[in-house]
Design a protein around this motif. Structure first.
Motif, PDB file in Angstrom:
ATOM      1  N   UNK A  59       0.786  -1.256  -0.191  1.00 31.95           N
ATOM      2  CA  UNK A  59       0.037   0.002   0.075  1.00 31.95           C
ATOM      3  C   UNK A  59       0.858   1.231  -0.021  1.00 31.95           C
ATOM      4  N   UNK A  60       0.307   2.400  -0.398  1.00 31.96           N
ATOM      5  CA  UNK A  60       1.122   3.676  -0.329  1.00 31.96           C
ATOM      6  C   UNK A  60       1.212   3.798   1.221  1.00 31.96           C
ATOM      7  N   UNK A  61       2.294   4.631   1.444  1.00 30.42           N
ATOM      8  CA  UNK A  61       2.733   4.852   2.845  1.00 30.42           C
ATOM      9  C   UNK A  61       1.326   5.785   3.609  1.00 30.42           C
ATOM     10  N   UNK A  62       0.684   6.542   2.937  1.00 29.58           N
ATOM     11  CA  UNK A  62      -0.562   7.179   3.362  1.00 29.58           C
ATOM     12  C   UNK A  62      -1.637   6.400   3.549  1.00 29.58           C
ATOM     13  N   UNK A  63      -1.737   5.516   2.798  1.00 32.27           N
ATOM     14  CA  UNK A  63      -3.026   4.525   2.865  1.00 32.27           C
ATOM     15  C   UNK A  63      -2.505   3.484   3.976  1.00 32.27           C
ATOM     16  N   UNK A  64      -1.668   3.241   4.114  1.00 26.79           N
ATOM     17  CA  UNK A  64      -1.079   2.087   5.334  1.00 26.79           C
ATOM     18  C   UNK A  64      -1.361   2.931   6.802  1.00 26.79           C
ATOM     19  N   UNK A  65      -1.054   4.161   6.760  1.00 29.65           N
ATOM     20  CA  UNK A  65      -1.294   4.794   7.954  1.00 29.65           C
ATOM     21  C   UNK A  65      -2.750   4.805   8.164  1.00 29.65           C
ATOM     22  N   UNK A  66      -3.682   4.961   7.328  1.00 30.54           N
ATOM     23  CA  UNK A  66      -5.217   4.854   7.613  1.00 30.54           C
ATOM     24  C   UNK A  66      -5.599   3.660   7.995  1.00 30.54           C
ATOM     25  N   UNK A  67      -4.885   2.597   7.225  1.00 27.66           N
ATOM     26  CA  UNK A  67      -5.256   1.176   7.934  1.00 27.66           C
ATOM     27  C   UNK A  67      -4.907   0.912   9.184  1.00 27.66           C
ATOM     28  N   UNK A  68      -3.989   1.390   9.439  1.00 28.58           N
ATOM     29  CA  UNK A  68      -3.384   0.996  10.992  1.00 28.58           C
ATOM     30  C   UNK A  68      -4.078   1.479  11.947  1.00 28.58           C
ATOM     31  N   UNK A  69      -4.762   2.630  11.585  1.00 28.31           N
ATOM     32  CA  UNK A  69      -5.905   3.239  12.545  1.00 28.31           C
ATOM     33  C   UNK A  69      -7.121   2.705  12.908  1.00 28.31           C
ATOM     34  N   UNK A 123      18.620  30.747   2.151  1.00 25.09           N
ATOM     35  CA  UNK A 123      19.406  31.218   1.046  1.00 25.09           C
ATOM     36  C   UNK A 123      18.802  30.824  -0.425  1.00 25.09           C
ATOM     37  N   UNK A 124      18.493  29.720  -0.666  1.00 25.57           N
ATOM     38  CA  UNK A 124      18.022  29.285  -1.805  1.00 25.57           C
ATOM     39  C   UNK A 124      16.544  28.960  -2.018  1.00 25.57           C
ATOM     40  N   UNK A 125      15.933  29.990  -1.962  1.00 19.93           N
ATOM     41  CA  UNK A 125      14.280  29.453  -1.966  1.00 19.93           C
ATOM     42  C   UNK A 125      13.638  28.898  -3.001  1.00 19.93           C
ATOM     43  N   UNK A 126      14.494  28.784  -4.273  1.00 15.94           N
ATOM     44  CA  UNK A 126      14.012  28.031  -5.394  1.00 15.94           C
ATOM     45  C   UNK A 126      14.278  26.596  -5.370  1.00 15.94           C
ATOM     46  N   UNK A 127      14.850  26.213  -4.160  1.00 18.91           N
ATOM     47  CA  UNK A 127      15.065  24.642  -4.230  1.00 18.91           C
ATOM     48  C   UNK A 127      13.876  23.951  -4.167  1.00 18.91           C
ATOM     49  N   UNK A 128      13.846  22.881  -4.832  1.00 18.43           N
ATOM     50  CA  UNK A 128      12.701  21.809  -4.693  1.00 18.43           C
ATOM     51  C   UNK A 128      13.313  20.454  -4.236  1.00 18.43           C
ATOM     52  N   UNK A 129      12.663  20.032  -3.112  1.00 12.11           N
ATOM     53  CA  UNK A 129      13.414  18.946  -2.422  1.00 12.11           C
ATOM     54  C   UNK A 129      12.224  17.888  -2.298  1.00 12.11           C
ATOM     55  N   UNK A 130      12.466  16.687  -2.712  1.00 10.06           N
ATOM     56  CA  UNK A 130      11.608  15.613  -2.672  1.00 10.06           C
ATOM     57  C   UNK A 130      11.361  14.659  -1.517  1.00 10.06           C
ATOM     58  N   UNK A 131      10.202  14.685  -0.806  1.00  7.10           N
ATOM     59  CA  UNK A 131       9.891  13.887   0.326  1.00  7.10           C
ATOM     60  C   UNK A 131       8.694  13.053  -0.091  1.00  7.10           C
ATOM     61  N   UNK A 132       8.498  11.935   0.798  1.00  5.89           N
ATOM     62  CA  UNK A 132       7.386  11.273   0.603  1.00  5.89           C
ATOM     63  C   UNK A 132       6.158  11.424   1.514  1.00  5.89           C
ATOM     64  N   UNK A 154       5.997  16.701  -2.576  1.00 10.48           N
ATOM     65  CA  UNK A 154       5.702  15.480  -1.836  1.00 10.48           C
ATOM     66  C   UNK A 154       5.043  14.407  -2.758  1.00 10.48           C
ATOM     67  N   UNK A 155       5.461  13.115  -2.739  1.00 11.95           N
ATOM     68  CA  UNK A 155       4.905  12.210  -3.739  1.00 11.95           C
ATOM     69  C   UNK A 155       4.546  10.985  -2.759  1.00 11.95           C
ATOM     70  N   UNK A 156       3.125  10.653  -3.194  1.00 17.21           N
ATOM     71  CA  UNK A 156       2.797   9.256  -2.591  1.00 17.21           C
ATOM     72  C   UNK A 156       2.851   7.979  -3.423  1.00 17.21           C
ATOM     73  N   UNK A 157       2.341   7.042  -2.932  1.00 19.12           N
ATOM     74  CA  UNK A 157       2.219   5.990  -3.528  1.00 19.12           C
ATOM     75  C   UNK A 157       3.267   4.873  -3.547  1.00 19.12           C
ATOM     76  N   UNK A 158       2.935   3.635  -3.991  1.00 17.91           N
ATOM     77  CA  UNK A 158       3.819   2.366  -3.400  1.00 17.91           C
ATOM     78  C   UNK A 158       5.229   2.716  -3.949  1.00 17.91           C
TER      79      UNK A 158
END
Length: 271
Positions: A59-69, A123-132, A154-158
């Motif tokens: 499952x995606x990380x987000x969906x897994x957290x929903x199921x864990x609850x 200092x570098x406001x144009x930066x794009x940093x990827x997170x899950x 932010x990227x979701x999905x398996x």
């Protein structure tokens, strides 16, 4: 907290209790493994049998957290333990995995390390940093991500980790918040993978990932059973070896003292 005697609920002669282990990456082959917990999962499943039958579900990380609850036999591996999460979930006593500190990984250098990420973002406001999406990076980094939504993609999905790494390799992102070993493994299939520049960040600790189950009577019983299995010397020795197999020599040298502290039963078998 009053602990139930697990054997009274799950006798040895009973049918195996299924545990639905919610994972965001289930490799089809050894070449597809991008994290150490997929290696440890095999060993944990062997230890848990026959009383407990671990059944991975992708499952995606987000969906897994929903199921864990939700009440039931839902668990997950390699979750960071926080006070807020302990209100919602039962966590195993010992971690399943230990990772080096999270790093800022780019295809170019951002300066001398350790970096102050908050200062770099200013200092570098144009930066794009990827997170899950749905993943916790620890209290400090989670707060930073929330305060700079335009600078974090932010990227979701398996396959979020692999997709973010691919975006980095194509120049669509400037950097990732990730473990070096994960990004390297995610790009290992590319014919010409880019050179990666991992940057240490100020104030980042080693990262412990725990097995966590939903906060129900069954969830508590499954965690108790896993706690018993993780105390085994042979299991602890194998977990130590799997960390050594997955991480680079430098990363493992950083992890080894903590691993031996967490898994003391492995010490006599690794001298």
């Amino acid at each position: 907290m009053a602990f139930a005697v697990f054997g009274a609920v799950l006798p040895a002669q009973a049918a195996p209790q299924p545990m639905l282990l919610l994972e965001n990456h289930l490799p089809q082959s050894d070449a597809d493994r991008i994290n150490v917990e997929t290696l440890i999962l095999q060993r944990l499943s062997q230890s848990a049998a026959p009383e407990l039958q671990i059944q991975p579900v992708q499952l995606s990380t987000l969906r897994a957290w929903q199921m864990l609850k939700q009440p039931g036999n839902y668990c997950a591996l390699s979750k960071i333990k926080t006070k807020e999460r302990e209100k919602l979930l039962y966590f195993a006593r010992l971690p399943t995995t230990i990772y080096p500190p999270l790093q800022l990984i780019g295809t170019r250098t951002f300066g001398k390390t350790p970096l102050d990420l908050a200062r770099l973002l200013q200092q570098q406001s144009e930066l794009k940093i990827g997170v899950i999406k749905g993943r916790s990076y620890g209290a400090e980094l989670d707060k930073l991500i929330a305060h700079h939504p335009k600078q974090f993609f932010q990227r979701s999905g398996a396959e979020a980790a692999q997709n973010l790494a691919l975006m980095l390799s194509k120049g669509r992102l400037d950097a990732l918040l990730e473990f070096s070993a994960i990004t390297t493994r995610s790009l290992q299939h590319l014919p010409e993978a880019p050179k990666l520049y991992p940057h240490q960040l100020t104030g980042q600790p080693l990262v412990r990932g725990y097995l966590a189950c939903n906060k129900s009577e069954l969830g508590l019983q499954m965690v108790q059973w896993i706690d018993q299995k993780m105390a085994d010397a042979a299991y602890q020795t194998d977990v130590l070896k799997l960390h050594q197999q997955f991480f680079s020599a430098d990363d493992f040298a950083l992890l080894q003292p903590e691993l031996l502290k967490v898994f003391p039963q492995a010490m006599s078998q690794t001298d």
